[in-house]
Design a protein around this motif. Structure first.
Motif, PDB file in Angstrom:
ATOM      1  N   LEU A 265       5.160   5.088   2.735  1.00  0.00           N
ATOM      2  CA  LEU A 265       5.781   4.557   3.950  1.00  0.00           C
ATOM      3  C   LEU A 265       5.330   3.131   4.248  1.00  0.00           C
ATOM      4  CD1 LEU A 265       5.653   7.680   6.311  1.00  0.00           C
ATOM      5  CD2 LEU A 265       7.632   6.752   5.092  1.00  0.00           C
ATOM      6  N   ASP A 266       4.066   2.822   4.004  1.00  0.00           N
ATOM      7  CA  ASP A 266       3.542   1.490   4.282  1.00  0.00           C
ATOM      8  C   ASP A 266       2.398   1.205   3.317  1.00  0.00           C
ATOM      9  OD1 ASP A 266       2.461  -0.865   5.269  1.00  0.00           O
ATOM     10  OD2 ASP A 266       2.744  -0.309   7.373  1.00  0.00           O
ATOM     11  N   ALA A 267       2.665   0.336   2.324  1.00  0.00           N
ATOM     12  CA  ALA A 267       1.661   0.040   1.297  1.00  0.00           C
ATOM     13  C   ALA A 267       0.423  -0.625   1.890  1.00  0.00           C
ATOM     14  CB  ALA A 267       2.268  -0.860   0.228  1.00  0.00           C
ATOM     15  N   ARG A 268       0.583  -1.287   3.036  1.00  0.00           N
ATOM     16  CA  ARG A 268      -0.552  -1.972   3.656  1.00  0.00           C
ATOM     17  C   ARG A 268      -1.648  -1.005   4.074  1.00  0.00           C
ATOM     18  NH1 ARG A 268       3.207  -5.074   7.924  1.00  0.00           N
ATOM     19  NH2 ARG A 268       3.953  -2.908   8.002  1.00  0.00           N
ATOM     20  N   ASN A 269      -1.254   0.247   4.316  1.00  0.00           N
ATOM     21  CA  ASN A 269      -2.228   1.243   4.770  1.00  0.00           C
ATOM     22  C   ASN A 269      -2.788   2.088   3.635  1.00  0.00           C
ATOM     23  OD1 ASN A 269      -1.721   0.441   7.423  1.00  0.00           O
ATOM     24  ND2 ASN A 269      -0.061   1.933   7.671  1.00  0.00           N
ATOM     25  N   THR A 270      -2.229   1.952   2.437  1.00  0.00           N
ATOM     26  CA  THR A 270      -2.627   2.849   1.349  1.00  0.00           C
ATOM     27  C   THR A 270      -3.386   2.159   0.225  1.00  0.00           C
ATOM     28  OG1 THR A 270      -0.500   2.546   0.233  1.00  0.00           O
ATOM     29  CG2 THR A 270      -0.663   4.374   1.784  1.00  0.00           C
ATOM     30  N   VAL A 271      -3.205   0.844   0.071  1.00  0.00           N
ATOM     31  CA  VAL A 271      -3.908   0.127  -0.999  1.00  0.00           C
ATOM     32  C   VAL A 271      -5.255  -0.346  -0.470  1.00  0.00           C
ATOM     33  CG1 VAL A 271      -3.830  -1.800  -2.627  1.00  0.00           C
ATOM     34  CG2 VAL A 271      -1.707  -0.623  -1.999  1.00  0.00           C
ATOM     35  N   CYS A 272      -6.313   0.157  -1.062  1.00  0.00           N
ATOM     36  CA  CYS A 272      -7.665  -0.172  -0.610  1.00  0.00           C
ATOM     37  C   CYS A 272      -8.124  -1.470  -1.278  1.00  0.00           C
ATOM     38  CB  CYS A 272      -8.615   0.963  -0.961  1.00  0.00           C
ATOM     39  SG  CYS A 272     -10.305   0.698  -0.389  1.00  0.00           S
ATOM     40  N   ILE A 273      -8.390  -2.484  -0.474  1.00  0.00           N
ATOM     41  CA  ILE A 273      -8.820  -3.783  -0.990  1.00  0.00           C
ATOM     42  C   ILE A 273     -10.119  -4.175  -0.301  1.00  0.00           C
ATOM     43  CG2 ILE A 273      -8.203  -6.211  -1.307  1.00  0.00           C
ATOM     44  CD1 ILE A 273      -5.265  -5.371  -1.108  1.00  0.00           C
ATOM     45  N   GLU A 274     -11.181  -4.323  -1.089  1.00  0.00           N
ATOM     46  CA  GLU A 274     -12.497  -4.640  -0.543  1.00  0.00           C
ATOM     47  C   GLU A 274     -12.546  -6.078  -0.047  1.00  0.00           C
ATOM     48  OE1 GLU A 274     -17.183  -4.430  -1.961  1.00  0.00           O
ATOM     49  OE2 GLU A 274     -15.603  -3.575  -3.221  1.00  0.00           O
ATOM     50  N   ASN A 275     -12.994  -6.270   1.170  1.00  0.00           N
ATOM     51  CA  ASN A 275     -13.166  -7.602   1.779  1.00  0.00           C
ATOM     52  C   ASN A 275     -11.880  -8.412   1.863  1.00  0.00           C
ATOM     53  OD1 ASN A 275     -15.980  -7.138   2.008  1.00  0.00           O
ATOM     54  ND2 ASN A 275     -16.257  -7.801  -0.123  1.00  0.00           N
ATOM     55  N   ASP A 276     -10.751  -7.757   1.853  1.00  0.00           N
ATOM     56  CA  ASP A 276      -9.463  -8.447   1.954  1.00  0.00           C
ATOM     57  C   ASP A 276      -8.443  -7.439   2.480  1.00  0.00           C
ATOM     58  OD1 ASP A 276      -7.619 -10.453   1.839  1.00  0.00           O
ATOM     59  OD2 ASP A 276      -7.769 -10.813  -0.305  1.00  0.00           O
ATOM     60  N   SER A 277      -7.192  -7.853   2.567  1.00  0.00           N
ATOM     61  CA  SER A 277      -6.160  -6.950   3.057  1.00  0.00           C
ATOM     62  C   SER A 277      -4.849  -7.224   2.329  1.00  0.00           C
ATOM     63  CB  SER A 277      -5.972  -7.112   4.568  1.00  0.00           C
ATOM     64  OG  SER A 277      -5.720  -8.472   4.874  1.00  0.00           O
ATOM     65  N   LEU A 278      -3.896  -6.339   2.476  1.00  0.00           N
ATOM     66  CA  LEU A 278      -2.545  -6.510   1.953  1.00  0.00           C
ATOM     67  C   LEU A 278      -1.613  -6.697   3.140  1.00  0.00           C
ATOM     68  CD1 LEU A 278      -0.499  -6.322  -0.463  1.00  0.00           C
ATOM     69  CD2 LEU A 278      -0.350  -3.871   0.043  1.00  0.00           C
ATOM     70  N   HIS A 279      -0.931  -7.847   3.188  1.00  0.00           N
ATOM     71  CA  HIS A 279      -0.050  -8.137   4.317  1.00  0.00           C
ATOM     72  C   HIS A 279       1.417  -7.891   3.992  1.00  0.00           C
ATOM     73  CE1 HIS A 279      -3.365 -11.090   5.826  1.00  0.00           C
ATOM     74  NE2 HIS A 279      -3.555  -9.866   6.284  1.00  0.00           N
ATOM     75  N   TYR A 280       1.798  -7.987   2.722  1.00  0.00           N
ATOM     76  CA  TYR A 280       3.208  -7.866   2.353  1.00  0.00           C
ATOM     77  C   TYR A 280       3.342  -7.578   0.862  1.00  0.00           C
ATOM     78  CZ  TYR A 280       2.128 -12.598   0.846  1.00  0.00           C
ATOM     79  OH  TYR A 280       1.524 -13.673   0.242  1.00  0.00           O
ATOM     80  N   LEU A 281       4.524  -7.101   0.477  1.00  0.00           N
ATOM     81  CA  LEU A 281       4.897  -6.939  -0.929  1.00  0.00           C
ATOM     82  C   LEU A 281       5.930  -7.998  -1.280  1.00  0.00           C
ATOM     83  CD1 LEU A 281       5.286  -3.044  -1.087  1.00  0.00           C
ATOM     84  CD2 LEU A 281       3.342  -4.401  -1.899  1.00  0.00           C
ATOM     85  N   VAL A 282       5.857  -8.525  -2.499  1.00  0.00           N
ATOM     86  CA  VAL A 282       6.791  -9.555  -2.951  1.00  0.00           C
ATOM     87  C   VAL A 282       7.845  -8.970  -3.882  1.00  0.00           C
ATOM     88  CG1 VAL A 282       7.013 -11.808  -4.056  1.00  0.00           C
ATOM     89  CG2 VAL A 282       4.914 -11.234  -2.833  1.00  0.00           C
ATOM     90  N   GLY A 283       7.412  -8.206  -4.877  1.00  0.00           N
ATOM     91  CA  GLY A 283       8.340  -7.654  -5.859  1.00  0.00           C
ATOM     92  C   GLY A 283       7.598  -6.806  -6.869  1.00  0.00           C
ATOM     93  N   GLY A 284       8.292  -6.428  -7.930  1.00  0.00           N
ATOM     94  CA  GLY A 284       7.697  -5.565  -8.940  1.00  0.00           C
ATOM     95  C   GLY A 284       7.998  -6.043 -10.345  1.00  0.00           C
ATOM     96  N   LEU A 285       7.243  -5.490 -11.298  1.00  0.00           N
ATOM     97  CA  LEU A 285       7.441  -5.812 -12.702  1.00  0.00           C
ATOM     98  C   LEU A 285       7.047  -4.617 -13.550  1.00  0.00           C
ATOM     99  CD1 LEU A 285       7.707  -8.363 -14.907  1.00  0.00           C
ATOM    100  CD2 LEU A 285       5.304  -7.754 -15.147  1.00  0.00           C
TER     101      LEU A 285
END
Length: 392
Positions: A265-285
């Motif tokens: 539902l919201d990748a910002r809440n599920t991807v664990c990033i140490e000392n940083d955060s995820l604000h948005y998705l751009v695309g995929g490959l």
């Protein structure tokens, strides 16, 4: 070493090799594409769609500026090179056309114009892998949204001509069609995404739209990106404007197994990033060599995150820092030489290469003119109404 560990090692080795010169009129870099290499040669050009209604073309290796094409009136939506001719580049426009330019020519005149119907405002498009069909998606006008198709043959030897549509699909979406992506190797397959939440897969060889619709998947949100993945590219995935992610296996359609591989539902809440955060998705490959789907995301300060997709969830592979100073909006990952091109709201185009050393490193300040970009899609409604039965 696992496939993901290998990619993590490659990412960690990336350094800025080149940085484009900031133009006199800075603009957000919204979308980009690499020219397709001829035989064993490498890509020669990179084209970038900008927020000031222009397309800029650069030398892919040096990032030297080569050409700029203006398309007024109307915002440009995306940029794509032809597959068989690396000097032919396309873009859809808000004036109801898809235009095609030849980057070898200094002329501002399009070598081909694909004209839609009077009410059409195109906000998405793609050209199929055989360069035979162009398809563009429209904003909703009154109650109608369209996928419009043209015959793309002869674009390089019919300079200045205008082509009328072959036909349209009008029943499968009921809101803005935000993304279109043809299958990488099967020219008859195309996937479309919309603010109505639906991701549709079509076989355009079929006689009618109803027969052409292979599957309808519901993301439960407004779709911002669609793509193909998996062996033989039998999977489709999408991202949403509220940073969700959905992944489906179309090969399971004729089985009893569910086709949904992952729904976040919201990748910002599920991807664990140490000392940083995820604000948005751009695309995929999809990385063919390692049979892995990766997402590109980032932070508003310019950090770039590479995210691995598995049926058990999303996980961080690694982060690139120190390049951009604002949101990254576009990228091209060249799997042949493991290089990465990125563009963003700081007006910078960067080339990253393994072990590179940038001769003059001067990080640019962020652009402040947020109003220079018009939002091309409306916020989706919370009540998503599909015209068709959705299969999961």
């Amino acid at each position: 070493m696992t496939a993901v560990e290998k990619i993590e090692e490659q990412l960690a080795s990336l350094r800025i090799a080149k940085r484009s010169v900031l133009p006199e009129e800075p603009a957000y870099l919204l979308d980009m594409d690499l020219s397709k290499p001829a035989q064993s040669e490498s890509s020669r050009f990179v084209a970038v769609s900008c927020s000031n209604q222009s397309i800029r073309v650069y030398n892919r290796e040096t990032l030297n500026f080569l050409r700029e094409y203006r398309s007024c009136p109307g915002m440009l939506s995306g940029v794509r090179f032809a597959h068989a001719c690396d000097s032919v580049v396309f873009s859809a426009c808000g004036d109801g056309t898809v235009k095609c330019w030849d980057v070898r020519s200094a002329s501002q005149k399009a070598v081909q114009v694909f004209r839609g119907y009077p009410s059409n405002v195109f906000i998405s498009f793609d050209i199929n892998c055989s360069d035979l069909i162009v398809c563009a998606g429209t904003e909703k006008a009154e109650k109608d949204t369209f996928l419009v198709f043209w015959d793309a043959r002869g674009v390089t030897n019919c300079a200045g001509t205008t082509k009328e549509p072959l036909g349209v699909y009008s029943e499968s979406h009921n809101d803005d069609i935000t993304k279109i992506c043809f299958h990488p190797v099967k020219p008859n397959l195309v996937v479309s995404g919309s603010t109505d939440g639906l991701v549709n897969v079509f076989d355009i060889n079929k006689d009618s739209e109803d027969d052409a619709l292979i599957s309808t998947c519901n993301s439960d949100s407004s779709v911002s990106f669609v793509g193909w993945s998996g062996k033989d590219y039998k999977q489709v995935y999408c991202m949403t404007h509220d940073e969700g992610f959905c992944w489906w296996d179309i090969a399971q359609l004729d089985t009893e197994d569910p086709i949904t591989l992952l729904h976040v539902l919201d990748a910002r809440n599920t991807v664990c990033i140490e000392n940083d955060s995820l604000h948005y998705l751009v695309g995929g490959l999809y990385h063919e060599k390692v049979d892995k789907l990766f997402l590109i995301g980032g932070t508003y300060t310019g950090n770039i995150h590479l995210i691995n997709c598995g049926t058990d969830g999303l996980s961080l592979v690694g982060t690139l820092c120190g390049g951009h100073s604002a949101t990254v909006r576009s990228f091209c990952w060249n799997l042949t030489d493991e290089s990465l091109l990125t563009g963003g709201e700081d007006a910078q185009l960067l080339l990253w290469k393994p072990g590179a050393v940038e001769r003059s490193f001067a990080k640019k300040t962020s652009m402040k003119s947020a109003s220079s970009v018009q939002k091309r899609v409306r916020v989706h409604s919370s009540s998503l109404k599909s015209k068709r039965k959705v299969k999961f």
